[in-house]
Motif scaffolding. Structure first.
Motif, PDB file in Angstrom:
ATOM      1  N   LYS A 113       0.849  -1.187   0.000  1.00  0.00           N
ATOM      2  CA  LYS A 113       0.000   0.000   0.000  1.00  0.00           C
ATOM      3  C   LYS A 113       0.888   1.242   0.000  1.00  0.00           C
ATOM      4  O   LYS A 113       2.105   1.160   0.148  1.00  0.00           O
ATOM      5  CB  LYS A 113      -0.911  -0.005   1.232  1.00  0.00           C
ATOM      6  CG  LYS A 113      -1.819  -1.217   1.347  1.00  0.00           C
ATOM      7  CD  LYS A 113      -2.689  -1.097   2.584  1.00  0.00           C
ATOM      8  CE  LYS A 113      -3.633  -2.280   2.730  1.00  0.00           C
ATOM      9  NZ  LYS A 113      -2.914  -3.550   3.016  1.00  0.00           N
ATOM     10  N   ASP A 114       0.255   2.382  -0.133  1.00  0.00           N
ATOM     11  CA  ASP A 114       1.003   3.640  -0.157  1.00  0.00           C
ATOM     12  C   ASP A 114       1.809   3.830   1.127  1.00  0.00           C
ATOM     13  O   ASP A 114       2.952   4.297   1.097  1.00  0.00           O
ATOM     14  CB  ASP A 114       0.052   4.825  -0.336  1.00  0.00           C
ATOM     15  CG  ASP A 114      -0.522   4.899  -1.741  1.00  0.00           C
ATOM     16  OD1 ASP A 114       0.047   4.239  -2.643  1.00  0.00           O
ATOM     17  OD2 ASP A 114      -1.528   5.608  -1.936  1.00  0.00           O
ATOM     18  N   GLU A 115       1.197   3.441   2.275  1.00  0.00           N
ATOM     19  CA  GLU A 115       1.910   3.599   3.543  1.00  0.00           C
ATOM     20  C   GLU A 115       3.118   2.672   3.641  1.00  0.00           C
ATOM     21  O   GLU A 115       4.108   2.988   4.306  1.00  0.00           O
ATOM     22  CB  GLU A 115       0.975   3.383   4.740  1.00  0.00           C
ATOM     23  CG  GLU A 115       0.255   2.058   4.754  1.00  0.00           C
ATOM     24  CD  GLU A 115      -1.165   2.164   4.212  1.00  0.00           C
ATOM     25  OE1 GLU A 115      -2.048   1.485   4.760  1.00  0.00           O
ATOM     26  OE2 GLU A 115      -1.376   2.935   3.247  1.00  0.00           O
ATOM     27  N   ASP A 116       3.045   1.508   2.949  1.00  0.00           N
ATOM     28  CA  ASP A 116       4.185   0.596   2.926  1.00  0.00           C
ATOM     29  C   ASP A 116       5.338   1.196   2.127  1.00  0.00           C
ATOM     30  O   ASP A 116       6.496   1.182   2.561  1.00  0.00           O
ATOM     31  CB  ASP A 116       3.787  -0.755   2.320  1.00  0.00           C
ATOM     32  CG  ASP A 116       2.712  -1.471   3.120  1.00  0.00           C
ATOM     33  OD1 ASP A 116       2.833  -1.508   4.352  1.00  0.00           O
ATOM     34  OD2 ASP A 116       1.769  -1.982   2.517  1.00  0.00           O
ATOM     35  N   ALA A 119       6.957   3.920   4.082  1.00  0.00           N
ATOM     36  CA  ALA A 119       7.802   3.407   5.171  1.00  0.00           C
ATOM     37  C   ALA A 119       9.131   2.898   4.630  1.00  0.00           C
ATOM     38  O   ALA A 119      10.188   3.090   5.248  1.00  0.00           O
ATOM     39  CB  ALA A 119       7.071   2.296   5.918  1.00  0.00           C
ATOM     40  N   ILE A 120       9.104   2.255   3.465  1.00  0.00           N
ATOM     41  CA  ILE A 120      10.333   1.754   2.838  1.00  0.00           C
ATOM     42  C   ILE A 120      11.223   2.919   2.422  1.00  0.00           C
ATOM     43  O   ILE A 120      12.436   2.922   2.681  1.00  0.00           O
ATOM     44  CB  ILE A 120       9.980   0.865   1.620  1.00  0.00           C
ATOM     45  CG1 ILE A 120       9.280  -0.413   2.086  1.00  0.00           C
ATOM     46  CG2 ILE A 120      11.240   0.534   0.816  1.00  0.00           C
ATOM     47  CD1 ILE A 120       8.602  -1.179   0.971  1.00  0.00           C
ATOM     48  N   ASP A 121      10.624   3.908   1.775  1.00  0.00           N
ATOM     49  CA  ASP A 121      11.398   5.080   1.338  1.00  0.00           C
ATOM     50  C   ASP A 121      12.001   5.819   2.536  1.00  0.00           C
ATOM     51  O   ASP A 121      13.153   6.257   2.490  1.00  0.00           O
ATOM     52  CB  ASP A 121      10.496   6.038   0.555  1.00  0.00           C
ATOM     53  CG  ASP A 121      10.082   5.473  -0.809  1.00  0.00           C
ATOM     54  OD1 ASP A 121      10.779   4.556  -1.299  1.00  0.00           O
ATOM     55  OD2 ASP A 121       9.072   5.947  -1.349  1.00  0.00           O
ATOM     56  N   THR A 122      11.232   5.937   3.605  1.00  0.00           N
ATOM     57  CA  THR A 122      11.709   6.628   4.809  1.00  0.00           C
ATOM     58  C   THR A 122      12.867   5.872   5.445  1.00  0.00           C
ATOM     59  O   THR A 122      13.854   6.483   5.900  1.00  0.00           O
ATOM     60  CB  THR A 122      10.558   6.776   5.832  1.00  0.00           C
ATOM     61  OG1 THR A 122       9.500   7.545   5.246  1.00  0.00           O
ATOM     62  CG2 THR A 122      11.045   7.481   7.095  1.00  0.00           C
TER      63      THR A 122
END
Length: 262
Positions: A113-116, A119-122
């Motif tokens: 999902k977008d939140e995943d 979180a990966i990019d962060t």
């Protein structure tokens, strides 16, 4: 904020008792280092906090719930572990590895999902691995691989981060860079960091609290200034040592200089 506590925790490998009746509390954001000689039970204690080892007595509690009664996905959303030894296919990219950090949030056949993705990019940005995210693990240096695995741990967005001798196999520059990253994560994410540390001076400089362990028992547990002293370190390791303060760039650091075995 999550809490981890142990109540009369006993840990064994077969008939060998590793830790006996340990009572520990981690209830606020801080960096804690577990120190002690080889075979003291440091890594075993860390494994029990992540439910990677079943206690033979007592219990570990996460937010008041017995860890053994909780499913692993629930635990993994709160507690993230960077073990001492890590393995993954060499042709896997950094980003693919970090993506595994989102598995606790995924259904059986669900997509990211977008939140995943966020979180990966962060996590990649936090560890300065953005430019290397499409590189294969086999092409990375030791320090870069360690940062890649730390990215995976961060991608879970944990409230508790467990690190088992995170500076092992790294040269001094990469050791310092990794420790500075751990401090940055603590400051920006307000998390509990619990580390097993072999390097005493790293433990003293980068921690708020030290837990000294010997033969499965807690010798001392408290602020660095209280634990990092000759009266505790010398009998803990069976050495003679000088413990002093080093002043550098306006800050004081405690340092230990062993000079003889006892």
């Amino acid at each position: 904020m999550s809490t981890i506590t142990t109540n009369d925790l006993c840990l064994q490998y077969g008939e060998r008792v590793i830790a006996d009746h340990l009572n520990l509390t981690f209830d606020k954001p801080e960096i804690v280092s577990i120190i002690g000689p080889n075979g003291a039970g440091k890594s075993t204690i860390l494994k029990s906090l992540a439910r990677l080892l079943v206690p033979t007595g007592g219990a570990v509690y996460l937010d008041g719930k017995d860890l053994q009664s909780m499913d692993m996905n629930t635990i993994a959303r709160t507690v993230s572990v960077l073990p001492q030894s890590t393995n993954a296919p060499g042709d896997m990219t950094v980003r693919d590895l970090v993506t595994y950090g989102r598995l606790p949030y995924q259904g059986m056949f669900s997509k990211l999902k977008d939140e995943d993705t966020k979180a990966i990019d962060t996590a990649l940005k936090a560890t300065e691995m953005e430019e290397l995210q499409h590189n294969r693990l086999s092409d990375l240096s030791g320090g870069e691989r360690q940062r890649a695995w730390l990215s995976l741990a961060i991608a879970k967005e944990p409230q508790v981060l467990l690190l088992d001798e995170p500076t092992t196999y790294l040269d001094i520059r990469h050791q310092l860079a990794l420790m500075e990253l751990v401090v940055h994560l603590y400051k920006t994410r307000h998390i509990i960091v619990i580390m097993v540390m072999h390097d005493l001076n790293h433990a003293a400089r980068y921690s708020h609290r030290l837990i000294a362990v010997k033969k499965g028992h807690i010798v001392a547990d408290g602020p660095v200034d209280d634990v990092f002293c000759q009266d505790i370190l010398e009998p803990l390791y069976g050495i003679k040592a000088i413990v002093t303060k080093v002043h550098e760039k306006g800050e004081d650091y405690l340092a230990c200089f062993p000079y003889a075995a006892v």
